[in-house]
Structures are given as structure tokens and as C-alpha cells.
Motif scaffolding. Structure first.
Motif, PDB file in Angstrom:
ATOM      1  N   THR A   2       0.835  -1.201   0.000  1.00  0.00           N
ATOM      2  CA  THR A   2       0.000   0.000   0.000  1.00  0.00           C
ATOM      3  C   THR A   2       0.870   1.252   0.000  1.00  0.00           C
ATOM      4  OG1 THR A   2      -1.648  -1.223   1.294  1.00  0.00           O
ATOM      5  CG2 THR A   2      -1.907   1.163   1.166  1.00  0.00           C
ATOM      6  N   GLU A   3       1.906   1.245   0.823  1.00  0.00           N
ATOM      7  CA  GLU A   3       2.833   2.379   0.853  1.00  0.00           C
ATOM      8  C   GLU A   3       3.469   2.587  -0.517  1.00  0.00           C
ATOM      9  OE1 GLU A   3       5.758   2.098   3.894  1.00  0.00           O
ATOM     10  OE2 GLU A   3       4.314   1.783   5.508  1.00  0.00           O
ATOM     11  N   LEU A  35       9.636   9.852  -8.913  1.00  0.00           N
ATOM     12  CA  LEU A  35       8.689   8.910  -8.334  1.00  0.00           C
ATOM     13  C   LEU A  35       9.449   7.742  -7.695  1.00  0.00           C
ATOM     14  CD1 LEU A  35       5.982   8.751 -11.147  1.00  0.00           C
ATOM     15  CD2 LEU A  35       5.991  10.150  -9.093  1.00  0.00           C
ATOM     16  N   LYS A  36       8.768   7.027  -6.822  1.00  0.00           N
ATOM     17  CA  LYS A  36       9.356   5.861  -6.162  1.00  0.00           C
ATOM     18  C   LYS A  36       8.586   4.611  -6.584  1.00  0.00           C
ATOM     19  CE  LYS A  36      10.463   8.559  -2.016  1.00  0.00           C
ATOM     20  NZ  LYS A  36      10.182   8.705  -0.557  1.00  0.00           N
ATOM     21  N   PRO A  37       8.960   4.013  -7.705  1.00  0.00           N
ATOM     22  CA  PRO A  37       8.231   2.822  -8.160  1.00  0.00           C
ATOM     23  C   PRO A  37       8.509   1.621  -7.255  1.00  0.00           C
ATOM     24  CG  PRO A  37      10.160   3.186  -9.522  1.00  0.00           C
ATOM     25  CD  PRO A  37      10.065   4.370  -8.599  1.00  0.00           C
ATOM     26  N   ILE A  38       7.561   0.680  -7.236  1.00  0.00           N
ATOM     27  CA  ILE A  38       7.774  -0.575  -6.513  1.00  0.00           C
ATOM     28  C   ILE A  38       8.732  -1.427  -7.331  1.00  0.00           C
ATOM     29  CG2 ILE A  38       6.665  -2.623  -5.557  1.00  0.00           C
ATOM     30  CD1 ILE A  38       4.060  -1.000  -5.425  1.00  0.00           C
ATOM     31  N   ARG A  39       9.804  -1.865  -6.732  1.00  0.00           N
ATOM     32  CA  ARG A  39      10.797  -2.626  -7.481  1.00  0.00           C
ATOM     33  C   ARG A  39      10.244  -3.998  -7.866  1.00  0.00           C
ATOM     34  NH1 ARG A  39      15.143  -4.729  -2.860  1.00  0.00           N
ATOM     35  NH2 ARG A  39      13.669  -6.106  -1.772  1.00  0.00           N
ATOM     36  N   GLY A  40      10.801  -4.566  -8.935  1.00  0.00           N
ATOM     37  CA  GLY A  40      10.420  -5.911  -9.338  1.00  0.00           C
ATOM     38  C   GLY A  40       9.066  -5.983 -10.010  1.00  0.00           C
ATOM     39  N   ILE A  88       2.725   7.613  -6.783  1.00  0.00           N
ATOM     40  CA  ILE A  88       1.795   8.595  -7.356  1.00  0.00           C
ATOM     41  C   ILE A  88       2.425   9.986  -7.308  1.00  0.00           C
ATOM     42  CG2 ILE A  88      -0.468   9.684  -7.107  1.00  0.00           C
ATOM     43  CD1 ILE A  88      -1.435   7.135  -5.768  1.00  0.00           C
ATOM     44  N   PRO A  89       2.396  10.719  -8.415  1.00  0.00           N
ATOM     45  CA  PRO A  89       2.957  12.078  -8.386  1.00  0.00           C
ATOM     46  C   PRO A  89       2.234  12.965  -7.375  1.00  0.00           C
ATOM     47  CG  PRO A  89       2.482  11.364 -10.637  1.00  0.00           C
ATOM     48  CD  PRO A  89       1.865  10.360  -9.734  1.00  0.00           C
ATOM     49  N   SER A  90       2.992  13.830  -6.706  1.00  0.00           N
ATOM     50  CA  SER A  90       2.412  14.749  -5.736  1.00  0.00           C
ATOM     51  C   SER A  90       2.597  16.190  -6.205  1.00  0.00           C
ATOM     52  CB  SER A  90       3.088  14.575  -4.367  1.00  0.00           C
ATOM     53  OG  SER A  90       2.664  15.574  -3.474  1.00  0.00           O
TER      54      SER A  90
END
Length: 329
Positions: free
Chosen positions: A255-256, A272-277, A262-264
């Protein structure tokens, strides 16, 4: 009598669904449970392939007979156990009491019938309307989703993708169902029609007490129409709670990750901080926590043991032993 008042309108218990593809067994849904009260909206969010559509198709019992199998679980709708009903009994429920807005309007519409006749068919079957009454109501539904009634006699191939989606929405809403299953209902719509459709759904909730299961990738829609949210990953609900729980106090690492990507407009982040993998192969799921291979907090215990949903505060459930900002367990 007192017991009936406390029973949920819809109850899904420990739903397990498998697909077979050759020699492979695809674990699409793995023990999903949730409830829905009359007039309530729950949003199912998660990456493509997480099992969200399979969950709602299981409720309506429209999974493909050849490749899909419900291995276990119960679905109780308004006091009826749906898996125990005959196909004839289910046909009386589909469209009238439970309706679905399908994600792909290309496959949801019959190419050899006019769009108006396809809307009228459900009205004449479930509402026992005359041909004239069904015609009038179908024209009203077309107008409600922004299509001129004059196009009643046209065929699906004469409509754009977005207009086909509107026709599918009109079909689903025509009989005023008590439970609406909406699978990405506004994906192909422009923002003006999207707003009208969402307002229509909210009006059904207010006036008729319609319950709604909304599948969407758009967290803005979730924030606008959903009372509760279930975050789905690899066929499991990894976090579930009220809209405020998920948006303001999301605790599961997945969830985090979703919210961090998501852009702020107000933050100072430049990237952005994508989920790795990538999501796991549903034909070869990890033995422990399904998110562990992608989780920055995963421990050996996470890789070895499947986590259970636990209630971290009233109405807020998380499938993780890690408290926000703490260490994994």
C-alpha cells in the motif's frame, strides 16, 4: 429478527479460485474474505493480474466453465448462498439484482443486435415491461450516459470505444440493481462523462441503497465514491479498511508503495518511487508472504511464512507483522 439486521448484504468467505492452462495451475484468488452492507461501496485496488476481476466474476458465477474452478468459499447475497443455486435461479438474479459493468465493452456487446435492443432485452426479461415501455426506458438510459436516443437502432461497431463503454453502463444500470459490480467502468471515458457516470452511481446509492464493488486503478475515483478499500495483491487482500485508513494510515508495504508511486503536487520529491520488481507468477507463487520478494522490509520469516490478516485498529486489517516505521517480523 435481530440477527437479520446485523447480517451483511453481501458476504464473501474464504474464496479460492484456480485456473488451469495446460499443465499449469494458476492460483488466481487465494482465500479472499470481505463483507458489504446495503448502500455501501468497497473499492478493489491493485496491479493488473491481482485477481480483482476474478473475485467479482465469482460472485456473479460467470467464470469460464472449462478453465476456471471455485475450489472453496461461500458467497452469501441478501441471505442466499449463491454457489448453491441452480443456473436457472442465477439467471433471475443476474442483471436484475446483481449487474456488472464489464471492463471490455468490445466483448460485452453482441455485434448482431442494436445497442437499444440489448438494453431493452434486460428490461423486458426482468422488469416485465412491454416492448414500448422498454424502448422508452432504454432511450432514457442512453440519454443518461450522454448518447442521443436516436442512436437506439445502431449497432456496436458504429460506436467508439468510449461510447460502447457508456452503453455497457446503461445496460447495467437499467434495472436498478441492488448490487453493482463495476470493473474499471470509467477507463475509456472522457472526464465529463466520467463525472456523470460517478454521479449516477452515487445517486443509485442514495435513492435505492445500491451496494457497489468498484474495481479501479484510479485512486481519485476511490477517494470520491468508496466507503471502504481492499488492496489486492497476488490473489489476496493485503490491507482493508475505511477510505481514511488506507489513504491516511496505509500500513502494508505494498500500500505504501502504491501511494509513493503517485505524483504529488505539494511534495518536494523530484522523482517517483516505483515498486521494485514485478508481481509474482500466479502459477508459481512464493511460499511465504507474496510481496516479500519486492518488499524493502522483508525478513527471513516473511519469505518462509504466509502472513494472516490482523486487525491493527477497529475495521483496519493488514496482512503484515510490520508496524509502520517498525521492523519486519
Amino acid at each position: 429478527m435481530e440477527k437479520k439486521k446485523t447480517e451483511p448484504f453481501l458476504q464473501v468467505e474464504d474464496l479460492v479460485v484456480r485456473y488451469t492452462a495446460g499443465d499449469e495451475v494458476i492460483e488466481a484468488v487465494n482465500g479472499v474474505s470481505f463483507t458489504l452492507d446495503r448502500g455501501e461501496t468497497i473499492g478493489l485496488v491493485g496491479e493488473t493480474g491481482a485477481g480483482k476481476t476474478t473475485i467479482v466474476k465469482s460472485i456473479l458465477r460467470i467464470l469460464p466453465d472449462v478453465s476456471a474452478r471455485v475450489e472453496s468459499g461461500r458467497v452469501v447475497f441478501d441471505g442466499q448462498e449463491l454457489f448453491g443455486l441452480s443456473e436457472k435461479q442465477m439467471r433471475k438474479i443476474r442483471g436484475k439484482q446483481i449487474a456488472m459493468i464489464f471492463q471490455d465493452p468490445m466483448t460485452a456487446l453482441n455485434p448482431v443486435f442494436t445497442v437499444g435492443d440489448q438494453i431493452s432485452e434486460a428490461l423486458r426479461l426482468h422488469q416485465k415491461m412491454s416492448k414500448k415501455e422498454a424502448f422508452t426506458r432504454a432511450c432514457e438510459m442512453l440519454e443518461m450516459v450522454g448518447i442521443p436516443p436516436e442512436r437506439y437502432s445502431e449497432y456496436p461497431h458504429q460506436f467508439s470505444g468510449g461510447m460502447k463503454q457508456r452503453v455497457v453502463i446503461a445496460m447495467a444500470l437499467s434495472c436498478n440493481p441492488s448490487l453493482l459490480l463495476a470493473d474499471e467502468p470509467t477507463t475509456a471515458l472522457d472526464v465529463t462523462i466520467q463525472a456523470q457516470v460517478l454521479e449516477m452511481m452515487n445517486r443509485l446509492k442514495r435513492e435505492l441503497g445500491t451496494s457497489l464493488i468498484m474495481i479501479t486503478h484510479d485512486l481519485g475515483i476511490v477517494a470520491e465514491v468508496c466507503d471502504r478499500v481492499a488492496v489486492v495483491y497476488a490473489g489476496e487482500i493485503v490491507e482493508m479498511g475505511t477510505r481514511e485508513h488506507i489513504f491516511d494510515n496505509g500500513m502494508h508495504p505494498y500500500t505504501e508503495g502504491v501511494f509513493d508511486s503517485i505524483p504529488s503536487l505539494t511534495g518536494d520529491e523530484t522523482r517517483l518511487k516505483p515498486i521494485r520488481g514485478l508481481p509474482p507468477n500466479p502459477a508459481d507463487l512464493p511460499k511465504g508472504c507474496k510481496f516479500a520478494p519486492r518488499c524493502p522490509y522483508a525478513t527471513e520469516a516473511c519469505h518462509a511464512n504466509r502472513q494472516e490478516l490482523r486487525e491493527v485498529e477497529e475495521g483496519h486489517w493488514v496482512r503484515c507483522h510490520r508496524e509502520r516505521g517498525g521492523a519486519g517480523a
